[in-house]
Design a protein around this motif. Structure first.
Motif, short mmCIF file in Angstrom:
data_model
loop_
_atom_site.label_atom_id
_atom_site.label_comp_id
_atom_site.label_asym_id
_atom_site.label_seq_id
_atom_site.Cartn_x
_atom_site.Cartn_y
_atom_site.Cartn_z
N SER A 1 0.83 -1.19 0.00
CA SER A 1 0.00 0.00 0.00
C SER A 1 0.87 1.25 0.00
O SER A 1 1.89 1.31 0.69
N ASP A 2 0.46 2.25 -0.78
CA ASP A 2 1.25 3.48 -0.81
C ASP A 2 1.13 4.27 0.48
O ASP A 2 1.91 5.19 0.72
N LYS A 3 0.19 3.91 1.35
CA LYS A 3 0.07 4.56 2.64
C LYS A 3 1.01 3.96 3.67
O LYS A 3 1.14 4.48 4.79
N ALA A 4 1.68 2.88 3.30
CA ALA A 4 2.57 2.21 4.25
C ALA A 4 4.00 2.70 4.13
O ALA A 4 4.89 2.21 4.83
N PHE A 5 4.26 3.67 3.24
CA PHE A 5 5.61 4.18 3.10
C PHE A 5 5.57 5.62 2.60
O PHE A 5 4.55 6.11 2.11
N GLU A 6 6.70 6.29 2.74
CA GLU A 6 6.89 7.63 2.18
C GLU A 6 8.24 7.66 1.49
O GLU A 6 9.25 7.29 2.08
N TYR A 64 28.00 31.77 -7.42
CA TYR A 64 27.85 30.95 -6.21
C TYR A 64 26.65 30.04 -6.39
O TYR A 64 25.60 30.45 -6.91
N THR A 65 26.81 28.78 -5.98
CA THR A 65 25.72 27.79 -6.04
C THR A 65 25.60 27.11 -4.69
O THR A 65 26.62 26.72 -4.09
N PHE A 66 24.37 26.98 -4.23
CA PHE A 66 24.11 26.21 -3.01
C PHE A 66 22.93 25.28 -3.26
O PHE A 66 21.91 25.69 -3.80
N SER A 67 23.09 24.01 -2.91
CA SER A 67 22.03 23.02 -3.06
C SER A 67 21.88 22.23 -1.77
O SER A 67 22.88 21.75 -1.21
N TRP A 68 20.65 22.11 -1.34
CA TRP A 68 20.31 21.24 -0.20
C TRP A 68 19.32 20.22 -0.72
O TRP A 68 18.24 20.56 -1.19
N MET A 69 19.70 18.93 -0.68
CA MET A 69 18.91 17.87 -1.29
C MET A 69 18.66 16.75 -0.28
O MET A 69 19.46 15.82 -0.16
N PRO A 70 17.57 16.83 0.46
CA PRO A 70 17.23 15.76 1.40
C PRO A 70 16.39 14.67 0.72
O PRO A 70 15.52 14.98 -0.11
N TYR A 71 16.64 13.43 1.09
CA TYR A 71 15.86 12.30 0.60
C TYR A 71 15.43 11.47 1.80
O TYR A 71 16.26 11.11 2.66
N ASP A 72 14.12 11.16 1.88
CA ASP A 72 13.58 10.39 2.99
C ASP A 72 12.80 9.20 2.47
O ASP A 72 11.94 9.34 1.57
N TYR A 73 13.10 8.05 3.06
CA TYR A 73 12.33 6.84 2.78
C TYR A 73 11.88 6.26 4.11
O TYR A 73 12.70 5.87 4.94
N ALA A 126 8.82 4.56 10.34
CA ALA A 126 10.22 4.54 10.74
C ALA A 126 11.10 4.90 9.55
O ALA A 126 10.86 4.46 8.43
N SER A 127 12.13 5.68 9.80
CA SER A 127 13.05 6.09 8.74
C SER A 127 13.96 4.94 8.34
O SER A 127 14.71 4.41 9.16
N MET A 128 13.88 4.55 7.09
CA MET A 128 14.80 3.55 6.54
C MET A 128 16.03 4.24 5.94
O MET A 128 17.15 3.78 6.08
N ILE A 129 15.77 5.35 5.25
CA ILE A 129 16.85 6.15 4.68
C ILE A 129 16.56 7.61 5.00
O ILE A 129 15.44 8.09 4.80
N ARG A 130 17.54 8.30 5.50
CA ARG A 130 17.42 9.74 5.78
C ARG A 130 18.71 10.42 5.31
O ARG A 130 19.63 10.65 6.08
N ALA A 131 18.76 10.69 4.02
CA ALA A 131 19.97 11.25 3.42
C ALA A 131 19.86 12.76 3.33
O ALA A 131 18.79 13.31 3.02
N ARG A 132 20.95 13.44 3.61
CA ARG A 132 21.02 14.90 3.52
C ARG A 132 22.29 15.27 2.77
O ARG A 132 23.41 15.01 3.23
N ASN A 133 22.12 15.89 1.61
CA ASN A 133 23.25 16.29 0.79
C ASN A 133 23.28 17.81 0.68
O ASN A 133 22.26 18.45 0.38
N ARG A 134 24.44 18.39 0.93
CA ARG A 134 24.64 19.84 0.80
C ARG A 134 25.87 20.08 -0.08
O ARG A 134 26.91 19.46 0.13
N VAL A 135 25.69 20.98 -1.03
CA VAL A 135 26.80 21.34 -1.92
C VAL A 135 26.86 22.86 -2.04
O VAL A 135 25.85 23.50 -2.34
N SER A 136 28.02 23.42 -1.78
CA SER A 136 28.28 24.84 -2.00
C SER A 136 29.43 24.97 -2.98
O SER A 136 30.44 24.27 -2.85
#
Length: 683
Positions: free
Chosen positions: A276-281, A310-319, A329-339
């Motif tokens: 079910s798509d309600k069982a995950f994000e 100048y470039t700044f990127s904040w790219m979070p990914y959550d599963y 519950a968080s299976m993946i909690r990635a946080r990427n920052r690039v300046s």
């Protein structure tokens, strides 16, 4: 509801404007024929490039640059679905082998090495061109396949200006675009805003699942492919672009471009997902800022310029997943920052009419941080895996362009790149072109170059899997071709080109499964890519008010893996690389009558293998597909504004297709657009 009410109000006003509309044909003024004669630009000696018409870029506010390239170039656009990652394969190479610049600044992500073209609205780009193969060396290093050059320019406005476009489409899709401009003798100001949103819940036939049909006794008497919907694919994308240009009138121009992106996208489920798509994000967000300050000083025979960016990127990914009790519950909690801090200086100097010398030096200082929650933890352990790295990248180039006679030209470019402590040898590129016949404007072009691409930060440091022992990729590229252009003023024009190309890339970097259960990058010995590119453009004036334009491209691109077998089970030697179609083609045809315009777009991709062995068992191959889009536009002119009404049909014949395995694409869908440009006292 407010959006729908706004659209209905505009549509109700539209018929009223018809009474105020004047017949455009009666406003036509005959002018004497003017013949314009121009010389071939010295900057373009020997270049194999495709320039995208500005009308194509502004054809539809819902389009991204990925959509524009799909129907107007021979390169393969690999899309993971509507409003998801879209990358390009240039001359049989990978996405990271295509360098992308915006107003001169390279915007490839230093962690991934690629650009998501679905995140670049076509309405935010004023000029776009593709530099094929060796031609990319003139712009930047690392483009083993080529480069995509994107730029904006001054609005050329007089006084205040406004343009607003509202789009409504299938799947509850809304697209909005607003542009405000102001200009005078010295200043040109422009603000562009684009916003797109949709639940993105289109239906498709899932041919990777089967449902059973039972009789009254619960015996299976048949099976069928179910119709399902694209689950968890909603998106909201906001883009704001602010530009300011100041022209002193004495040869100096100062420019500022600032681009902000705020994206919130869910990643759709695969066709093989049963839960079910309600069982995950599954959510990918991005906030990116790009800013460039430029200065250009022009004189009759020389030019100097400088840029700082100048470039700044904040790219979070959550599963997240439901653990069974309603708790996510968080299976993946990635946080990427690039300046990234960017600087560039460049200059041009003409010596008479036969020589042009250019030089440029650019520097990028990247600060990248990758963080991911460690889901394999012991009691009391909350460690985070990832890396925190900085890398400086320098690139310098000089070139000499020589035109001894009007019909012959040659260019020699020398470039050198340095990434961190590793540097490339001198990168040479030689270009030659010559006019074989002035009758028909038949021009022959040829080029040869060497190029290098350094590993990305993820290639080197990603955990788990990064490989610090990777070697930089290197290769020689060659191409040769003919082009022609014929026509008759006020009647027709016909142009075309045919190009043969070849490249041999050593130490190609590829991510493969490791015995430890995760992917790891490795260098393979050799990839041989070669093929043919064809292009044709035809325009004809059918009558006083009728005009037809046709453009077509075709590419044949074998890209063969000649790397050493990594194991006894490795059967990739001599096989086509995955997700590289052997054949690709695209065409557009536009028919215009007065203020009416009918546009037809078509593209074709041959089958693509999903396994390096080219095994076609199970899901090892994606079938070929054809795509057809159709749109009809009408312009209206009133005393107070210019109006446009446009309707589009995408996937006209309801084709079932996938660009990436298990990522379904939408069937037939529709869009309506209404545009308003007030005349601000000009009536």
């Amino acid at each position: 509801m407010k959006r729908i009410f706004h659209i209905l109000t505009l549509l109700l006003l539209l018929p009223c404007s018809l009474f105020a509309q004047r017949d455009w044909s009666r406003r036509t003024i005959d002018i004497d024929e003017v013949t314009v004669v121009g010389n071939r630009p010295m900057k373009e000696i020997g270049l194999q490039q495709t320039k995208l018409d500005s009308a194509l870029l502004k054809e539809n506010i819902s389009l991204s640059i990925a959509d524009v390239l799909t129907f107007n170039s021979s390169i393969f656009v690999k899309s993971y679905g509507r409003a998801t990652l879209s990358t390009v394969a240039f001359r049989g190479t990978e996405a990271s082998h295509t360098q992308v610049t915006w107003n001169g600044m390279r915007i490839n992500n230093p962690m991934l090495g690629m650009v998501d073209f679905s995140m670049i609205p076509s309405y935010f780009i004023d000029d776009a061109s593709l530099l094929h193969g060796s031609s990319s060396v003139n712009e930047t290093g690392g483009g083993l396949g080529g480069a995509v050059k994107l730029s904006t320019k001054a609005a050329d406005a007089e006084g205040f200006g406004l343009q607003y476009i509202q789009g409504v489409g299938s799947f509850q899709t809304f697209d909005e675009f607003l542009r405000l401009t102001y200009g005078n003798t010295h200043w040109q100001l422009s603000t562009r805003v684009a916003y797109s949103s949709s639940p993105n819940e289109y239906k498709f036939t899932n041919r990777e699942k089967k449902e059973n049909i039972y009789d009254e006794d619960k015996n299976i008497i048949g099976q069928y492919y179910p119709t399902t919907r694209n689950r968890s694919g909603a998106y909201k994308d906001l883009h704001i672009l602010q530009e300011a240009y100041y022209n002193t009138g004495r040869g100096d121009r100062i420019g500022l471009s600032a681009w902000y992106i705020n994206s919130n996208r869910e990643l759709p489920t695969l066709t093989v997902d049963y839960g079910s798509d309600k069982a995950f994000e599954n959510r990918q967000r991005e906030q990116t800022f790009r800013g460039i300050l430029s200065w250009d000083h022009l004189r009759s025979d020389w030019k100097v310029g400088a840029k700082a960016g100048y470039t700044f990127s904040w790219m979070p990914y959550d599963y997240k997943r439901d653990v069974g009790n309603g708790t996510m519950a968080s299976m993946i909690r990635a946080r990427n920052r690039v300046s990234t801090v960017y600087g560039q200086v460049e200059g041009e100097y003409y010596v008479g009419k036969k020589w042009l010398f250019t030089a440029s030096l650019s520097a990028y200082q990247h600060f990248a941080q990758n963080r991911d929650k460690n889901i394999i933890t012991t009691e009391g352990d909350s460690r985070v895996v990832g890396y925190d790295k900085a890398r400086v990248e320098l690139s310098g180039a000089v070139s000499a362009k020589w035109k001894p006679i009007e019909r012959l030209g040659a260019t020699l470019t020398l470039r050198e790149d340095m990434f961190g402590r590793d540097h490339s040898p001198i990168i040479p590129a030689l270009f030659v072109d010559g006019v074989l016949s002035k009758r028909g404007n038949i021009v022959a072009k040829a080029s040869v170059s060497r190029n290098y691409r350094f590993p990305t930060l993820n290639d080197l440091y990603f955990l788990p899997g990064g490989n610090k022992d990777l070697r930089k990729e290197s290769g020689w590229s060659y191409d040769a071709g003919l082009s022609f252009a014929v026509g008759k003023s006020q009647s027709y024009s016909l142009s075309g080109s045919a190009t043969w190309f070849e490249s041999r890339i050593h130490d190609w970097i590829i991510w493969l499964p490791s015995p430890m259960g995760y992917y790891k990058p490795s260098n393979i010995a050799l990839v041989h890519s070669y093929g043919v590119e064809l292009k044709a453009d035809f325009a004809v004036q059918l009558g006083q008010d009728w005009r037809m334009d046709v453009n077509a491209t075709y590419s044949w691109t074998p890209s063969i893996d000649y790397g050493e077998n990594l194991s006894e089970a490795d059967r990739s030697y001599g096989k086509q690389l995955v997700y590289i179609p052997l054949h690709s083609a695209a065409a557009t045809a536009a028919l215009k009558w007065r203020s009416w315009s009918l546009l037809y777009k078509w593209c074709y991709y041959s089958e693509r293998y999903t396994m390096s062995s080219n095994d076609i068992m199970l899901t090892g191959k994606l079938p070929e597909y054809f795509m057809n889009n159709l749109s009809l536009e009408k312009g209206f002119s009133t005393r107070w504004a210019d109006l446009t009404l446009k309707g589009s049909v995408n996937n006209l014949f309801d084709e079932e297709y996938m660009s990436v395995l298990s990522r379904p694409m939408p069937g037939i869908n529709f869009e309506i657009f209404l545009g308003i440009t007030p005349k601000w006292g000009r009536y």
